[in-house]
Write an enzyme that holds these catalytic residues in place. Structure first.
Site, PDB file in Angstrom:
ATOM      1  N   PRO A  37      33.025  37.270  42.772  1.00 29.25           N
ATOM      2  CA  PRO A  37      33.090  37.128  41.506  1.00 29.25           C
ATOM      3  C   PRO A  37      33.826  38.607  40.904  1.00 29.25           C
ATOM      4  O   PRO A  37      34.484  39.331  41.290  1.00 29.25           O
ATOM      5  CB  PRO A  37      31.533  37.987  42.037  1.00 29.25           C
ATOM      6  CG  PRO A  37      31.719  38.074  43.505  1.00 29.25           C
ATOM      7  CD  PRO A  37      32.771  37.337  43.498  1.00 29.25           C
ATOM      8  N   MET A  38      34.532  38.855  39.576  1.00 32.14           N
ATOM      9  CA  MET A  38      34.775  39.258  39.088  1.00 32.14           C
ATOM     10  C   MET A  38      33.780  39.415  37.532  1.00 32.14           C
ATOM     11  O   MET A  38      33.770  38.880  36.827  1.00 32.14           O
ATOM     12  CB  MET A  38      36.346  39.070  38.420  1.00 32.14           C
ATOM     13  CG  MET A  38      36.949  38.399  39.809  1.00 32.14           C
ATOM     14  SD  MET A  38      38.560  38.321  38.883  1.00 32.14           S
ATOM     15  CE  MET A  38      38.260  36.233  39.227  1.00 32.14           C
ATOM     16  N   GLN A  91      26.204  35.408  41.331  1.00 30.94           N
ATOM     17  CA  GLN A  91      25.475  36.517  42.211  1.00 30.94           C
ATOM     18  C   GLN A  91      24.945  37.714  41.162  1.00 30.94           C
ATOM     19  O   GLN A  91      25.265  37.626  40.513  1.00 30.94           O
ATOM     20  CB  GLN A  91      27.003  37.398  42.532  1.00 30.94           C
ATOM     21  CG  GLN A  91      27.220  38.598  42.973  1.00 30.94           C
ATOM     22  CD  GLN A  91      27.874  39.364  43.637  1.00 30.94           C
ATOM     23  OE1 GLN A  91      28.927  39.755  41.954  1.00 30.94           O
ATOM     24  NE2 GLN A  91      28.959  40.277  44.865  1.00 30.94           N
ATOM     25  N   CYS A 120      29.516  46.730  44.876  1.00 26.69           N
ATOM     26  CA  CYS A 120      29.975  46.998  43.187  1.00 26.69           C
ATOM     27  C   CYS A 120      30.043  48.409  43.204  1.00 26.69           C
ATOM     28  O   CYS A 120      29.128  49.601  44.420  1.00 26.69           O
ATOM     29  CB  CYS A 120      29.004  46.271  42.325  1.00 26.69           C
ATOM     30  SG  CYS A 120      29.669  47.673  40.636  1.00 26.69           S
ATOM     31  N   LYS A 161      27.489  39.601  50.181  1.00 27.62           N
ATOM     32  CA  LYS A 161      28.978  40.479  49.700  1.00 27.62           C
ATOM     33  C   LYS A 161      28.564  42.571  49.895  1.00 27.62           C
ATOM     34  O   LYS A 161      28.133  42.545  48.548  1.00 27.62           O
ATOM     35  CB  LYS A 161      29.613  39.952  48.321  1.00 27.62           C
ATOM     36  CG  LYS A 161      31.019  40.763  48.217  1.00 27.62           C
ATOM     37  CD  LYS A 161      31.230  40.018  47.257  1.00 27.62           C
ATOM     38  CE  LYS A 161      32.548  40.181  47.029  1.00 27.62           C
ATOM     39  NZ  LYS A 161      32.890  41.470  46.565  1.00 27.62           N
ATOM     40  N   HIS A 189      33.855  42.653  52.713  1.00 34.04           N
ATOM     41  CA  HIS A 189      34.981  44.010  51.902  1.00 34.04           C
ATOM     42  C   HIS A 189      35.321  44.638  52.582  1.00 34.04           C
ATOM     43  O   HIS A 189      34.418  45.571  52.728  1.00 34.04           O
ATOM     44  CB  HIS A 189      35.217  44.067  50.431  1.00 34.04           C
ATOM     45  CG  HIS A 189      35.915  45.019  49.155  1.00 34.04           C
ATOM     46  ND1 HIS A 189      36.787  43.876  48.542  1.00 34.04           N
ATOM     47  CD2 HIS A 189      36.404  45.940  49.040  1.00 34.04           C
ATOM     48  CE1 HIS A 189      37.109  44.554  48.118  1.00 34.04           C
ATOM     49  NE2 HIS A 189      36.832  46.029  48.560  1.00 34.04           N
ATOM     50  N   ASP A 226      42.165  41.939  49.665  1.00 32.62           N
ATOM     51  CA  ASP A 226      43.716  41.881  49.308  1.00 32.62           C
ATOM     52  C   ASP A 226      45.355  40.576  50.310  1.00 32.62           C
ATOM     53  O   ASP A 226      45.536  40.171  51.041  1.00 32.62           O
ATOM     54  CB  ASP A 226      44.431  42.635  50.585  1.00 32.62           C
ATOM     55  CG  ASP A 226      44.751  44.086  49.644  1.00 32.62           C
ATOM     56  OD1 ASP A 226      44.440  44.697  48.697  1.00 32.62           O
ATOM     57  OD2 ASP A 226      44.864  44.726  50.662  1.00 32.62           O
ATOM     58  N   VAL A 248      40.699  37.804  45.086  1.00 34.36           N
ATOM     59  CA  VAL A 248      39.205  38.096  43.679  1.00 34.36           C
ATOM     60  C   VAL A 248      40.332  38.111  42.353  1.00 34.36           C
ATOM     61  O   VAL A 248      41.153  37.841  41.835  1.00 34.36           O
ATOM     62  CB  VAL A 248      38.698  39.064  43.745  1.00 34.36           C
ATOM     63  CG1 VAL A 248      38.204  39.763  42.534  1.00 34.36           C
ATOM     64  CG2 VAL A 248      37.471  39.013  44.742  1.00 34.36           C
ATOM     65  N   ARG A 249      41.257  39.642  42.638  1.00 35.62           N
ATOM     66  CA  ARG A 249      42.338  40.324  42.156  1.00 35.62           C
ATOM     67  C   ARG A 249      43.689  38.665  41.919  1.00 35.62           C
ATOM     68  O   ARG A 249      44.252  38.552  41.223  1.00 35.62           O
ATOM     69  CB  ARG A 249      42.896  41.589  42.336  1.00 35.62           C
ATOM     70  CG  ARG A 249      42.219  42.506  42.308  1.00 35.62           C
ATOM     71  CD  ARG A 249      42.425  44.027  42.194  1.00 35.62           C
ATOM     72  NE  ARG A 249      42.473  43.534  44.307  1.00 35.62           N
ATOM     73  CZ  ARG A 249      43.072  44.558  44.441  1.00 35.62           C
ATOM     74  NH1 ARG A 249      44.346  45.776  43.476  1.00 35.62           N
ATOM     75  NH2 ARG A 249      43.441  44.718  45.798  1.00 35.62           N
TER      76      ARG A 249
END
Length: 349
Positions: A37-38, A91, A120, A161, A189, A226, A248-249
């Site tokens: 999720p972003m 999410q 978050c 998450k 994460h 990463d 994600v990124r």
């Protein structure tokens, strides 16, 4: 609930995320691949591009349960889907059982699972007891998981998450509680609540926590952080012993990452344009930022990149693309197949 109101879903082996996580290594000879999720960016058009390039499971952006269950305008703005948007995990940001149960009742017919955001780090969310605040409130988090699983059982898949604690054993204790509460899988994460994204993800912590979870349960574990290439994915899986990896990124810059591309192929950009126009609903600035990220991965020449970022309307943006590049439309021969940027004039890379 959505722009297209897909029919209510029934979990089968094809769209059951837990089944996919547990069997992907057998069926595809690789770990499960997940597009995480972003905020703002995991909208329907981008999700579909990620699916095209071998993302097995895709997440929506975090949706605040409090607003969603109380406000019809929030429901229209926050969640859109269609029949091809599967397997899909929605999410949710939530801090109490009541809102979560109402949220699950409203959303679960239109997705394949619910993910509780426990990672978050935004201060406003933490003050509300949402996001990474939940990893410091294990009793509340466990009670929310228990409430959903007691009501729905295997009809609703539920994920958490989480981020890690400074004391890894505190994270292990949290994970054991979640497993006992009935969570279907856990995504870890590998950063704490205060760790910056510029600091490398802590694979040692993910490995330690994963080993402890698997020693007591068969709940799958997904690693997050990463993953920018398939080499990163394999390194994370081999070292940590997880069942799959969430990117994600890395996907924002290169949505074709899971298909083995080291940089974003032009075909992904054409697909994104197609889905953005077909589904609609993306504000110009969001559309522009997606294109900016993909072009950065491709190495677009700086002067053209500056031109791109100064475009103020979507109509002007389409005209700019057609003046500089061969942008194929859906149905044209070669659509979504090109890898390198197809300049109309002399090379600009």
């Amino acid at each position: 609930m959505s722009n297209t109101y897909p029919q209510a879903r029934i979990l089968t082996k094809i769209n059951d995320p837990l089944h996919i996580i547990k069997t992907r290594q057998i069926t595809h000879n690789r770990p499960v691949t997940i597009a995480g999720p972003m905020v703002r960016y995991s909208k329907l058009p981008f999700r579909q591009v990620c699916r095209h390039y071998d993302a097995d499971i895709v997440y929506t952006p975090m949706i605040l349960a409090r607003e969603f269950v109380r406000n019809c305008h929030a429901r229209i703005a926050d969640f859109s889907s269609n029949e091809s948007d599967s397997p899909l995990i929605v999410q949710v940001g939530v801090n109490n059982v009541t809102d979560l149960l109402r949220f699950v009742e409203m959303v679960s017919p239109y997705c394949d699972g619910i993910g509780i955001n426990c990672g978050c780090p935004i201060k406003e969310q933490i003050r509300e007891g949402i996001g990474s605040a939940l990893i410091y409130n294990p009793e509340l988090l466990s009670s929310m998981v228990s409430a959903v699983k007691e009501k729905y059982g295997d009809k609703v898949r539920l994920e958490t998450k989480i981020r890690i604690h400074d004391d890894w054993d505190q994270t292990v204790d949290l994970c054991h509680k979640l497993c006992d509460a009935g969570v279907d899988w856990i995504t870890i994460h590998g950063r704490t609540r205060t760790t910056r994204s510029s600091v490398p993800v802590n694979l040692d912590a993910i490995k330690y926590i994963t080993d402890k979870i698997k020693a007591k349960s068969n709940v799958p574990v997904i690693a997050n952080g990463d993953c920018f290439s398939m080499r990163d994915l394999q390194k994370i899986v081999d070292y940590c012993g997880v069942d799959g990896v969430m990117a994600v990124r890395g996907l924002l810059d290169n949505p074709a990452l899971f298909s083995g591309y080291d940089k974003c192929p032009w075909g992904a950009l054409e697909l994104f344009w197609h889905y953005a126009m077909e589904f609609g609903g993306l504000p110009h600035q969001l559309l522009l930022h997606h294109l900016h990220c993909m072009f950065e991965s491709m190495g677009l020449e700086k002067s053209l990149h500056n031109e791109l970022m100064n475009i103020r309307t979507t109509t002007e943006l389409i005209e700019w693309f057609d003046s500089h590049f061969v942008l194929k439309r859906f149905g044209e021969i070669g659509f979504s197949e090109a890898v390198d940027i197809p300049f109309k004039h002399a090379s600009k890379v």
